[in-house]
Enzyme design. Structure first.
Site, PDB file in Angstrom:
ATOM      1  N   HIS A  55       3.416 -41.651 -11.699  1.00  0.00           N
ATOM      2  CA  HIS A  55       2.381 -41.887 -12.713  1.00  0.00           C
ATOM      3  C   HIS A  55       1.507 -43.037 -12.233  1.00  0.00           C
ATOM      4  O   HIS A  55       1.939 -44.180 -12.205  1.00  0.00           O
ATOM      5  CB  HIS A  55       3.021 -42.219 -14.067  1.00  0.00           C
ATOM      6  CG  HIS A  55       1.999 -42.550 -15.111  1.00  0.00           C
ATOM      7  ND1 HIS A  55       1.114 -41.614 -15.592  1.00  0.00           N
ATOM      8  CD2 HIS A  55       1.689 -43.700 -15.747  1.00  0.00           C
ATOM      9  CE1 HIS A  55       0.313 -42.180 -16.480  1.00  0.00           C
ATOM     10  NE2 HIS A  55       0.632 -43.446 -16.588  1.00  0.00           N
ATOM     11  N   ASP A  57      -1.645 -45.129 -12.779  1.00  0.00           N
ATOM     12  CA  ASP A  57      -2.708 -45.540 -13.703  1.00  0.00           C
ATOM     13  C   ASP A  57      -3.991 -45.852 -12.945  1.00  0.00           C
ATOM     14  O   ASP A  57      -3.976 -46.616 -11.982  1.00  0.00           O
ATOM     15  CB  ASP A  57      -2.276 -46.784 -14.487  1.00  0.00           C
ATOM     16  CG  ASP A  57      -1.200 -46.456 -15.497  1.00  0.00           C
ATOM     17  OD1 ASP A  57      -1.422 -45.549 -16.309  1.00  0.00           O
ATOM     18  OD2 ASP A  57      -0.137 -47.109 -15.466  1.00  0.00           O
ATOM     19  N   ASP A 179       1.559 -40.323 -20.570  1.00  0.00           N
ATOM     20  CA  ASP A 179       1.586 -41.723 -21.012  1.00  0.00           C
ATOM     21  C   ASP A 179       0.694 -42.071 -22.204  1.00  0.00           C
ATOM     22  O   ASP A 179       0.995 -43.036 -22.903  1.00  0.00           O
ATOM     23  CB  ASP A 179       1.254 -42.638 -19.819  1.00  0.00           C
ATOM     24  CG  ASP A 179       1.611 -44.092 -20.064  1.00  0.00           C
ATOM     25  OD1 ASP A 179       2.491 -44.346 -20.918  1.00  0.00           O
ATOM     26  OD2 ASP A 179       1.034 -44.985 -19.423  1.00  0.00           O
ATOM     27  N   HIS A 429      -6.378 -44.076 -19.772  1.00  0.00           N
ATOM     28  CA  HIS A 429      -5.685 -44.538 -20.981  1.00  0.00           C
ATOM     29  C   HIS A 429      -5.359 -46.030 -20.991  1.00  0.00           C
ATOM     30  O   HIS A 429      -4.745 -46.499 -21.959  1.00  0.00           O
ATOM     31  CB  HIS A 429      -4.445 -43.682 -21.258  1.00  0.00           C
ATOM     32  CG  HIS A 429      -3.451 -43.654 -20.148  1.00  0.00           C
ATOM     33  ND1 HIS A 429      -3.502 -42.724 -19.144  1.00  0.00           N
ATOM     34  CD2 HIS A 429      -2.385 -44.429 -19.876  1.00  0.00           C
ATOM     35  CE1 HIS A 429      -2.502 -42.920 -18.299  1.00  0.00           C
ATOM     36  NE2 HIS A 429      -1.809 -43.966 -18.725  1.00  0.00           N
TER      37      HIS A 429
HETATM   38 ZN   LIG Z   1      -0.249 -44.916 -17.786  1.00  0.00          ZN
END
Ligand SMILES: [Zn+2]
Ligand SMILES: *[C@@H]1O[C@H](CO)[C@@H](O)[C@H](O)[C@H]1NC(C)=O
Ligand SMILES: *[C@@H]1O[C@H](CO)[C@@H](O)[C@H](O)[C@H]1NC(C)=O
Length: 988
Positions: A55, A57, A179, A429
């Protein structure tokens, strides 16, 4: 039926201790991507789909570039370039291995730097389904604070790169939002229309999850639109078992401490029996809360797989040893898999699924831990992102309308790409959500500013081409604080007003000036009503030393659809004086449409009337602050922070019971300027021909010398009988009904009476009863609620002294070089009072106008002779129900067009009907040679789009067959429909 799909084939090299396959041997003639590349499963066993993933970001604790390179590992150890390097190497070592990649913003950065050899190898991995793209947007967007138009744009950009680079094998089949902190119904609707077969996420309310576990409803069918005919907005949705993390004890990343599989029986620490036993127990427990004999395990987490060997070496062994037990009667089969392979098995199960029609907000991970603060966190960034979206649409449109010279013209080279990327990154996000570290928030803003600079060159080139004038254009981006060096000093200038909407608009222009009297003329040379008013003390305070105007010039500009008009402004030497201000609160201000009354004793609003519909409501409005919990609390130690809203009392403090006022009343506009405290002021403003009341609030710097974190709201208290219902939009589109202390799908135990009733407001919220509807249109995403009958509150600003322990590790305490004592934020709410059956006719266009504001450019002096002062890119305005959502250059000879029906069904008597538009008769200057329809994200031709069909447990409505378009040029839009076309155009 490729050899690689036989699970046992992979065991050979492992058993022989070979490091990897020679490259040439692994591609068979039958290799295939997508569902055909899935490993075989065992129908009579419990199949455990192990999904290796990372994951990544697109900015959070570090900037997107710092994450890409692995810079600043002192903040967080994370380097995406190494992850992709390492995963590719490791995939080559065993053809059974799988990996999914999600964030195209990173993959694109990496791909650009790879050699032809590596690219070839990666293409093969993609073609064989060993490396699979999932979700595939530029980022994994936030769902609470994003506007649908920006989400569609960022998905389009990421998916286009994947299609251009990898063709059909690069097309993600599954949406993956593991997420984001709560899930919006409009996102599900968009994903369905983008052609995804299913959707997986990780976070939902803890009470909702426990009910769904018991009911085995963690997999469901989300019917994400009230207007679109099923299954158009139906999206199969799966809730992942463990957020997006591996099960406990099975994290084999370099960042984890779980024991590796030690499988040498001669050694002391042999643990295979223990690992297998623990794994089987977890698998069997998990299977009890899902419906089929397939379960999924996410084997990865934040920025994992930087040294992918650790994960894969242990996963290879796990699969081998777990499956080895089948010989002894074990009923569990583990396999390398991907979300789409798992989804395919759920689809094959041919079950019926629970139907869901509401959304997944708000998200709580415990009784006092409501993730509703980020709906408002970083209000200045949220506004800047929203303005940037409007600027980008203007830039895109003018690139098309101005032709190729826009990109390379008299003002140099400009582009829309930089802005597109900056906007796409900002949808992440932890970006527009406000949950990033301060230096990362600054980086997002810097990217947007850089993008706009590139767009400005393009816009100037385009306007030069369309107007025939190469006079220098000046941009004044600080008009919200009344700063514009040109208008402050010039005695003769012109204002070009470009309107990105496909219908004419009337827009109040407000410019800082130093003269007291001006003449304003429109493009026809007719003089226009205008007014000079003294600059307010609040504006003086917030602009600091950036400007020196003493007055503001106000006039109403009327701009044609998808086009511009030009106003000339000249200083009058001996004209009438500027309007003066009065210290007394008027009992009322009013124009043709609205009457607004005040309580002369308090200076506060007291009522609102719509003079056309003859409606009157009592309406008071004031500002309050919730005292943010510092975590010292007997119930829970959760403080308020960037993510979480936790007031330590449900009763907010009033900032002041009275407002000092100053009034300006003229025929052009009327304002009551209210001063509540050194850090809260407001202008209640009614323009001459406006049907909406403007509340321009200025809040900050929030004082913290009392050591109390503050969450500032404005609250409207009305005589409307709301019976605990209120309404908020989903990503700026469809409206959802909310009810206090209530969730449509489970029995709520409410433990946070205020924070637990907050919902995201992207563009509007309203309250209503049988006769009155009060709608508030916002200028950015904010959180809001209705806690008392008749009231609607909106959180405007937050300043907090503690971190809320969700990882960002900074208190949300925004300051800047210019505002070291704390950020001051200014914004606007537009209020409209209507009869409920016609309210949408008012708020739909009002909200679009707030999103796509006109772009103003200025030139000094008089317009040069032969300058074209007015232009419309359309042959005629589009009907009120139709919104031109996208007009952007796609490649040399084609443009992407999206037309949207902006009303819901049954929402408006007039406008909730199908409308037909003729594509060939749309534009005034573009010759359309052909049109092909695409899916919403423009990565698949509409007629090739096939999705899995899923059956809901209960289906009230029979599936309606939608009738076709009248002709190939005439396209019909039904309520809430967005249609996407690639137009071949003649741009000469
Ligand atoms: Zn995230
Ligand atoms: C799925 O189930 C339905 C109803 O139970 C049945 O009619 C249909 O044939 C099944 N489809 C498949 C592919 O098994
Ligand atoms: C996808 O990309 C291919 C080239 O890889 C192109 O031929 C095709 O038209 C693209 N599809 C869409 C829908 O743009």
């Amino acid at each position: 039926m490729a050899a690689v799909s036989l699970p046992l084939a992979a065991l050979l090299p492992l058993l022989c201790g070979v490091l990897g396959f020679p490259l040439g041997q692994e591609t068979g003639p039958t290799a295939a991507c997508g569902y055909r590349s899935c490993h075989a499963t065992k129908p009579n066993l419990l199949n455990v789909h192990l999904v290796p993933h990372t994951h990544d970001d697109v900015g959070w604790l570090k900037t997107v570039d710092q994450y890409y390179y692995g810079d600043r590992n002192d903040i967080q150890h994370a380097g995406v370039q190494y992850i992709l390097d390492s995963v590719v190497d490791q995939l080559l070592k065993n053809p059974d291995r799988r990996f999914i990649y999600v964030e195209t913003a990173f993959f694109y950065r990496w791909w650009k730097r790879q050699s032809a050899d590596v690219r070839r190898t990666v293409r093969r991995l993609v073609d064989e389904g060993r490396l699979e793209f999932v979700n595939g947007g530029w980022c994994m967007s936030d769902e609470a604070t994003t506007h649908y138009s920006a989400v569609i744009d960022q998905m389009t950009m990421g998916l286009r790169f994947l299609n251009d680079t990898f063709g059909p094998c690069g097309r993600p089949r599954v949406a993956w939002h593991i997420d984001p902190f709560g899930h919006a119904r409009e996102h599900a609707s968009m994903f369905a229309q983008m052609g995804y077969d299913g959707f997986f996420f990780g976070r939902l309310d803890y009470q909702d999850r426990s009910r769904r576990r018991i009911a085995r409803e963690q997999e469901l069918l989300w019917r994400a639109s009230d207007s679109l005919t099923p299954p158009m907005a139906d999206l199969f949705t799966g809730i992942l078992p463990n957020g997006y993390n591996p099960p406990e004890g099975f994290c084999w990343d370099q960042s984890c401490d779980d024991p590796p599989i030690r499988d040498d029986p001669d050694l002391e620490d042999y643990n295979v029996d223990d690992v297998v036993k623990r794994f089987l127990a977890i698998a069997n427990t998990q299977a009890k809360v899902y419906k089929t004999n397939h379960i999924i395990m996410t084997m990865g987490s934040d920025f994992q797989y930087e040294n992918a060997n650790l994960w894969y070496k242990n996963l290879d062994k796990l699969i081998r040893y777990v499956n080895g037990r089948q010989a002894n009667g074990s009923r569990v089969h583990a396999l390398y898999s991907t979300p789409s392979c798992y989804l395919q098995e759920l689809h094959r199960a041919n079950l019926t699924w629970a139907l869901k029609t509401d959304d997944f907000f708000p998200y709580a991970d415990d009784a006092h831990d409501l993730w509703t603060g980020y709906f408002t966190s970083r209000p200045a960034l949220k506004r800047y992102e929203r303005i940037s979206n409007g600027n980008l649409q203007t830039c895109n449109q003018l690139e098309v309308l101005g032709g190729p010279i826009s990109r390379n013209g008299p003002f140099g080279k400009g582009d829309s790409q930089t802005m597109k990327k900056a906007m796409a990154v900002a949808q992440h996000h932890d970006a527009v959500s406000g949950t990033e570290k301060q230096h990362v928030a600054d980086d997002y803003a810097r990217r947007l500013a850089g993008g706009w600079l590139r767009c400005q060159v393009l816009v100037s080139n385009s306007l030069a081409a369309l107007s025939g004038s190469t006079a220098e254009r000046i941009y004044c981006d600080k008009l919200n604080v009344s700063v514009c060096p040109l208008t402050e000093s010039s005695s003769k200038f012109s204002v070009n007003v470009y309107n990105p909407l496909a219908r004419p608009v009337s827009w109040p222009v407000r410019l800082p000036v130093n003269g007291t009297s001006y003449k304003v003329s429109d493009a026809e040379g007719r003089s226009v009503d205008c007014q000079v008013v003294p600059l307010s003390a609040a504006t003086r305070a917030v602009r600091r030393n950036r400007g020196f105007a003493v007055n503001e010039l106000v006039f109403q500009a009327r701009a044609p659809p998808l086009g511009f008009t030009t106003y000339s402004v000249s200083l009058l030497r001996d004209g009438p004086p500027a309007a003066s201000t009065r210290r007394r609160t008027p009992t009322a201000i009013q124009n043709k449409f609205l009457r607004v009354t005040f309580d002369p004793d308090t200076g506060l609003l007291s009522g609102l009337s719509n003079l056309e519909t003859k409606q009157t409501i009592k309406l008071t409005q004031n500002f309050y602050w919730y005292n943010a919990s510092d975590g010292n609390n007997s119930k829970s130690d959760q403080p308020s922070g960037a993510y979480i809203f936790r007031p330590n009392s449900s009763t907010p403090f009033v900032i002041s019971r009275t407002a000092k006022t100053e009034t300006v009343q003229t025929s052009v506009l009327q304002e009551v300027r209210q001063w509540f405290s050194p850090w809260v002021s407001q202008v209640v403003r009614l323009h001459g021909d406006s049907r909406a009341l403007e509340l321009e609030w200025t809040v900050g710097p929030l004082p913290i010398d009392d050591d109390l974190g503050k969450e500032v709201i404005t609250r409207l208290d009305s005589s409307i009988q709301t019976a605990e219902y209120f309404y908020t939009d989903s990503n700026g589109r469809e409206i959802l009904q909310r009810k206090k202390d209530f969730r449509p799908t489970w029995i709520l135990r409410q433990s946070e009476p205020v924070a637990g009733n907050y919902y995201p407001i992207n563009s509007r919220a309203f309250i209503k009863d049988e006769v009155d509807q009060l709608t508030v249109v916002t200028d950015r995403s904010q959180g809001g609620s209705s806690i008392q009958n008749g009231s609607l509150e909106i959180m405007l600003h937050r300043r907090l002294l503690y971190d809320d322990v969700r990882g960002v590790a900074e208190p949300l305490n925004e300051t800047s070089a210019l505002f070291p004592e704390g950020l001051v934020v200014r914004g606007r709410l537009l209020l409209s009072l209507d009869r409920p059956p016609t309210a949408a006719d008012a708020h739909r266009p009002l909200a679009q106008q707030a999103v796509l504001q006109p772009t103003l450019t200025f030139t000094d002096g008089e317009p040069r002779p032969n300058t074209r002062l007015e232009f419309s890119g359309l042959q005629a305005a589009l009907p009120p129900a139709v919104h031109l959502l996208t007009l952007t250059q796609w490649d040399e000879d084609s443009v992407l067009l999206r037309l949207e029906h902006q009303f819901q069904s049954r929402e408006s008597k007039e406008n909730s009907r199908p409308v037909t538009v003729n594509l060939q008769k749309l534009f005034s200057t573009l010759e359309i040679l052909g049109a092909s329809e695409l899916n919403l994200s423009a990565n698949q031709w509409k007629d090739e789009m096939k999705r899995f069909h899923w059956t809901p447990q209960t289906d009230e409505k029979p599936l309606l067959k939608r009738s076709g378009d009248p002709s190939s040029w005439e396209v019909t839009l039904r309520p809430m429909e967005i249609r996407t076309f690639l137009l071949r155009v003649d741009l000469r």
